[in-house]
Design a protein around this motif. Sequence first.
Motif, PDB file in Angstrom:
ATOM      1  N   GLN A   1       0.932  -1.848   0.093  1.00  0.00           N
ATOM      2  CA  GLN A   1      -0.009   0.345   0.188  1.00  0.00           C
ATOM      3  C   GLN A   1       1.020   1.270  -0.475  1.00  0.00           C
ATOM      4  OE1 GLN A   1      -3.238  -0.179  -0.290  1.00  0.00           O
ATOM      5  NE2 GLN A   1      -2.526  -2.535  -0.247  1.00  0.00           N
ATOM      6  N   GLU A   2       0.657   2.123  -0.433  1.00  0.00           N
ATOM      7  CA  GLU A   2       0.798   3.748  -0.519  1.00  0.00           C
ATOM      8  C   GLU A   2       1.704   4.083   0.879  1.00  0.00           C
ATOM      9  OE1 GLU A   2      -1.671   6.130  -3.208  1.00  0.00           O
ATOM     10  OE2 GLU A   2      -0.167   7.538  -2.286  1.00  0.00           O
ATOM     11  N   GLU A   3       1.202   4.255   1.856  1.00  0.00           N
ATOM     12  CA  GLU A   3       1.442   3.907   3.299  1.00  0.00           C
ATOM     13  C   GLU A   3       3.032   3.137   3.419  1.00  0.00           C
ATOM     14  OE1 GLU A   3      -1.540   3.075   2.703  1.00  0.00           O
ATOM     15  OE2 GLU A   3      -2.394   1.614   4.139  1.00  0.00           O
ATOM     16  N   ASP A   4       3.129   1.984   2.987  1.00  0.00           N
ATOM     17  CA  ASP A   4       4.225   1.908   3.228  1.00  0.00           C
ATOM     18  C   ASP A   4       5.393   2.138   2.690  1.00  0.00           C
ATOM     19  OD1 ASP A   4       2.292  -0.335   4.588  1.00  0.00           O
ATOM     20  OD2 ASP A   4       2.834  -1.885   2.599  1.00  0.00           O
ATOM     21  N   THR A   5       5.193   2.856   1.882  1.00  0.00           N
ATOM     22  CA  THR A   5       6.260   3.627   0.957  1.00  0.00           C
ATOM     23  C   THR A   5       7.118   4.733   1.077  1.00  0.00           C
ATOM     24  OG1 THR A   5       4.856   5.157  -0.231  1.00  0.00           O
ATOM     25  CG2 THR A   5       5.227   2.941  -1.072  1.00  0.00           C
ATOM     26  N   GLN A  26       2.693   2.118  -9.946  1.00  0.00           N
ATOM     27  CA  GLN A  26       1.285   1.114  -9.715  1.00  0.00           C
ATOM     28  C   GLN A  26       1.279   1.909 -11.467  1.00  0.00           C
ATOM     29  OE1 GLN A  26       0.546  -1.820  -7.730  1.00  0.00           O
ATOM     30  NE2 GLN A  26      -0.950  -1.779  -9.803  1.00  0.00           N
ATOM     31  N   ALA A  27       0.484   3.326 -11.282  1.00  0.00           N
ATOM     32  CA  ALA A  27      -0.389   4.201 -12.614  1.00  0.00           C
ATOM     33  C   ALA A  27       0.584   3.631 -13.847  1.00  0.00           C
ATOM     34  CB  ALA A  27       0.076   5.639 -12.082  1.00  0.00           C
ATOM     35  N   SER A  28       2.146   3.524 -13.721  1.00  0.00           N
ATOM     36  CA  SER A  28       2.230   3.042 -14.844  1.00  0.00           C
ATOM     37  C   SER A  28       1.808   1.687 -15.521  1.00  0.00           C
ATOM     38  CB  SER A  28       3.964   3.394 -14.975  1.00  0.00           C
ATOM     39  OG  SER A  28       4.416   2.152 -16.261  1.00  0.00           O
ATOM     40  N   HIS A  29       1.881   1.021 -14.663  1.00  0.00           N
ATOM     41  CA  HIS A  29       1.687  -0.495 -14.489  1.00  0.00           C
ATOM     42  C   HIS A  29      -0.032  -0.654 -14.811  1.00  0.00           C
ATOM     43  CE1 HIS A  29       5.300  -2.281 -13.089  1.00  0.00           C
ATOM     44  NE2 HIS A  29       4.780  -1.962 -11.786  1.00  0.00           N
ATOM     45  N   ASP A  30      -0.694   0.338 -14.963  1.00  0.00           N
ATOM     46  CA  ASP A  30      -2.094   0.312 -14.684  1.00  0.00           C
ATOM     47  C   ASP A  30      -2.383   1.383 -16.150  1.00  0.00           C
ATOM     48  OD1 ASP A  30      -2.345  -1.682 -13.125  1.00  0.00           O
ATOM     49  OD2 ASP A  30      -3.551   0.074 -11.470  1.00  0.00           O
ATOM     50  N   VAL A  31      -1.902   1.691 -17.131  1.00  0.00           N
ATOM     51  CA  VAL A  31      -1.602   3.039 -17.521  1.00  0.00           C
ATOM     52  C   VAL A  31      -2.967   3.241 -18.677  1.00  0.00           C
ATOM     53  CG1 VAL A  31      -0.359   2.253 -19.662  1.00  0.00           C
ATOM     54  CG2 VAL A  31      -0.020   4.587 -19.005  1.00  0.00           C
ATOM     55  N   GLU A  63      12.449   7.323  -5.117  1.00  0.00           N
ATOM     56  CA  GLU A  63      11.349   7.506  -5.046  1.00  0.00           C
ATOM     57  C   GLU A  63      10.415   7.879  -5.988  1.00  0.00           C
ATOM     58  OE1 GLU A  63      12.234  10.332  -1.007  1.00  0.00           O
ATOM     59  OE2 GLU A  63      12.061  11.607  -2.718  1.00  0.00           O
ATOM     60  N   LEU A  64      10.472   8.236  -7.662  1.00  0.00           N
ATOM     61  CA  LEU A  64       9.274   8.138  -8.193  1.00  0.00           C
ATOM     62  C   LEU A  64       9.321   6.762  -8.944  1.00  0.00           C
ATOM     63  CD1 LEU A  64      10.991  10.552 -10.626  1.00  0.00           C
ATOM     64  CD2 LEU A  64       9.103  11.272  -9.169  1.00  0.00           C
ATOM     65  N   THR A  65       9.851   5.852  -8.364  1.00  0.00           N
ATOM     66  CA  THR A  65       9.806   3.991  -8.138  1.00  0.00           C
ATOM     67  C   THR A  65       8.573   4.228  -7.633  1.00  0.00           C
ATOM     68  OG1 THR A  65      12.012   3.485 -10.028  1.00  0.00           O
ATOM     69  CG2 THR A  65      10.615   1.971  -8.481  1.00  0.00           C
ATOM     70  N   VAL A  66       8.680   4.510  -6.552  1.00  0.00           N
ATOM     71  CA  VAL A  66       7.615   3.222  -5.474  1.00  0.00           C
ATOM     72  C   VAL A  66       6.498   4.735  -5.680  1.00  0.00           C
ATOM     73  CG1 VAL A  66       8.996   2.382  -3.895  1.00  0.00           C
ATOM     74  CG2 VAL A  66       8.322   4.892  -3.571  1.00  0.00           C
TER      75      VAL A  66
END
Length: 387
Positions: free
Chosen positions: A253-257, A285-290, A278-281
């Motif tokens: 989840q986002e909070e883990d990042t 997700q947005a890239s995979h789901d683009v 930082e940009l990777t994490v």
Amino acid sequence: MEVYLVGGAVRDELLGLPVRERDWVVVGSSVEEMLALGYRRVGKDFPVFLHPQTGEEYALARTERKKGRGYYGFEVHASPDVSLEDDLLRRDLTINAMAKSQSGELIDPNDGQQDLAARTLRHVSAAFVEDPLRILRTARFAARFARQGFGVSEETMQLMHRMIRSRELQEISAERIWQETLDALATDSPAVFFSILQRLQAIEQVYGEIEAVFSDVSAREPALSALEQVASQTDQPCVRFSVLVGSLYFHRQEEDTLEVSHLARQPGLPSSCRELLELTVELQQASHDVFKLDAQALLALLRRLDARRKPERFLDLLLIFSVIYKSLKKANEYPQADWIQLASRRIEEVDIRQWVGDGGASEEIAARLKRAQLQLLEEMMDARGSP
Ligand code: ATP
Ligand code: MG
């Protein structure tokens, strides 16, 4: 005085590998004599000099004794009566503790050749425990020479494990940790470095909170194999590291990042590395789901990726996303990357100069730009959607 070739150059030559740099040890000399001969002193804490012509490192033979905690808590003793054997005994690994005289004779009092033949990384003496940096060096050499069949000896693993249990690694500065980590990431088998630290239960002391995710075998194993994958595609340490950490956090989840942000902000990690991590994490997700994003979300992603101003970083990120996805999803392709590149080029076609003469405020121009870019993206998405 006598001069001997030592360390990596002797080792690599015996291994039949190209020698990258040569280190020398000088026996029977003194600081005064070295300076008088024109050598330039470079070591503040250690009697190390640079040769006036070749620039190679010459160190006076020395012994060391630990006098306190911390990396600089060493008492160094260098004098003309310190022998070559004394100097070799303070070194980290037996394969690094051989010397070669100018007539070509090999001096190997710690059986380095035997360990070289047996492909074993072994500590030279019990004094190994005096410097926790040697743990990272040993893991790094294991990563560097994994392809040649090297492994760490069981006794050395046990010794390092004891050092870690007494929390010795916390003595190392973040700068040294990152220097070693980046060097390890640049080796042929970077995953070996992290596997060894994991086996030694050292991850938490070295990298902090990501240990929680790293110790989960279902996150670690795929992440280490993604790291192996990316190592065959680029030798850039920061791209490799971003693949490792991005893969670890793939299902999180986002909070883990937040844990990754802490890691990325450790001093000593170059800022370009921090950004990539930082940009990777943040964006993977947005890239995979683009293909599932609406135009607004796609535009937001493209703007964060910022291909126009950071073209190299953009390509690095696409490579990172692609390796992570392909490796973790066992996919052959990553069409998302082509789509993102296409969309990125598309939104650059809008030329704001057309509105500059209209006398509108900059916010007005920004709003027009956004509307025009969203429209282009919607057209692209429609065209893609229709058969
Ligand atoms: P490389 O090919 O990467 O230069 P190297 O073995 O020469 O490998 P260096 O970091 O250049 O490594 O160090 C030179 C030598 O000094 C090593 O081979 C080792 O004998 C010794 N050495 C370096 N750092 C340490 C340390 N922290 N503790 C003990 N010995 C060390
Ligand atoms: Mg060297």
